[in-house]
Design a protein around this motif. Structure first.
Motif, PDB file in Angstrom:
ATOM      1  N   VAL A   1      51.984   7.883  -7.653  1.00 32.84           N
ATOM      2  CA  VAL A   1      52.153   9.229  -8.187  1.00 32.84           C
ATOM      3  C   VAL A   1      50.791   9.870  -8.281  1.00 32.84           C
ATOM      4  CG1 VAL A   1      52.852  10.618 -10.154  1.00 32.84           C
ATOM      5  CG2 VAL A   1      54.206   8.635  -9.511  1.00 32.84           C
TER       6      VAL A   1
ATOM      7  N   TYR B   1      65.244   8.816  -5.158  1.00 30.25           N
ATOM      8  CA  TYR B   1      64.508   8.960  -6.415  1.00 30.25           C
ATOM      9  C   TYR B   1      65.317   9.823  -7.372  1.00 30.25           C
ATOM     10  CZ  TYR B   1      60.254   9.350  -9.291  1.00 30.25           C
ATOM     11  OH  TYR B   1      59.321   9.277 -10.297  1.00 30.25           O
TER      12      TYR B   1
ATOM     13  N   ILE C   1      65.591  11.888 -11.138  1.00 27.78           N
ATOM     14  CA  ILE C   1      64.923  12.551 -12.252  1.00 27.78           C
ATOM     15  C   ILE C   1      65.979  12.936 -13.281  1.00 27.78           C
ATOM     16  CG2 ILE C   1      63.530  14.546 -12.942  1.00 27.78           C
ATOM     17  CD1 ILE C   1      62.651  14.695  -9.947  1.00 27.78           C
TER      18      ILE C   1
ATOM     19  N   LEU D   1      56.321  12.708  -5.807  1.00 30.86           N
ATOM     20  CA  LEU D   1      57.447  11.810  -6.105  1.00 30.86           C
ATOM     21  C   LEU D   1      57.693  10.862  -4.933  1.00 30.86           C
ATOM     22  CD1 LEU D   1      59.885  14.513  -7.525  1.00 30.86           C
ATOM     23  CD2 LEU D   1      58.309  13.051  -8.805  1.00 30.86           C
TER      24      LEU D   1
END
Length: 277
Positions: A3, A183, A185, A277
């Motif tokens: 990151v 991914y 979130i 990300l």
């Protein structure tokens, strides 16, 4: 997964809580996702496939948004807007951004109904859904509404009368956003503690948690740290929704201290910063 954060000079005060300076050397590589914060709960999410999603876009009246981003043209093309609830510091510039880009607003059925009935947005530009619903916004990008413990009234101008009024905004929600690369979130929206946070975390397994810490209207740092460390246990967490009014007194330093030795990476960003990300 690496990151990186592109820092602004004002970050010096958070140096003890951030990644090493080497992590800021370059922008995310092509094909990677990117998340930019504008203060409060406002984000610009660019997916690995290049789609741009605005979340709770309170920008022009937000005291923490950098001046350059108060010009909505500087956002570039926006493909979709997510609004967690009807309060002005979250609904914000949603209509202006929607009309500027032809980007639909995705919110709860109640909020969408209000916007449509008042003629503020057309049904095509106001996507109605509800908790546990999943919307595949773009190929490989899935957005699921989950519970948040908060209120959601809206102050809107009736186009027919020109007068402001208070209208139903549906229930407050959070969003699980799954990107093309898998991914996930969890943007929790505005919320207090609720025990089903543990279930949501177990079921959806978010990689990055965006959680409010300001207090008064939302969780304070101690509450947010408990939810993060005991119930959600993400790999990375970013505190949000603080410092924009005298009521929102929680700070990233307090949140970090309350987390203690919890095995989670804290991303304490400043408005305008970006993470890959």
């Amino acid at each position: 997964m690496t990151v990186t954060i592109k820092r602004r000079s004002a970050l010096a005060g958070f140096a003890g809580f951030l990644l090493s300076p080497a992590a800021y050397a370059q922008a995310p590589a092509a094909g990677k996702g990117e998340l930019q914060w504008f203060g409060q709960s406002a984000f610009k999410l660019t997916t690995p496939g290049g789609k741009v999603i605005m979340i709770d876009p309170w920008l022009t009246a937000n005291p923490k948004t950098p001046a350059e981003y108060k010009d909505l043209d500087k956002l570039g093309t926006v493909d979709l807007i997510l609004v967690s609830h009807g309060h002005g510091d979250h609904f914000g510039d949603a209509v202006a951004i929607s009309k500027k880009n032809g980007a639909p607003v995705l919110a709860t059925a109640g909020m969408g109904q209000t916007l449509q009935v008042l003629g503020i947005l057309t049904p095509q530009m106001s996507i109605r859904m509800n908790k546990s619903g999943t919307y595949e916004a773009f190929p490989g990008v899935k957005i699921t509404q989950v519970h948040a413990d908060h209120s959601s009234e809206m102050v809107l101008k009736d186009p027919a009368t020109g007068k402001d009024g208070s209208y139903p905004g549906g229930e407050a929600v959070g969003f699980i956003i799954e990107l093309e690369n898998g991914y996930k979130i969890w943007h929790t929206g505005d919320t207090g503690l609720f025990t089903d946070m543990r279930f949501i975390a177990d079921y959806y397994k978010p990689d990055l948690l965006l959680i409010p810490i300001g207090g008064h209207f939302v969780m304070n740092p101690k509450d947010a740290a408990y939810a993060t460390a005991e119930w959600i246990k993400p790999r990375k967490v970013m505190p949000m929704h603080y410092g924009t009014s005298p009521f929102l007194r929680g700070t990233p330093e307090q949140f970090k201290a309350a987390l203690g030795n919890a095995p989670v990476e804290v991303l304490a960003m400043q408005p305008g910063d970006k993470i890959g990300l």
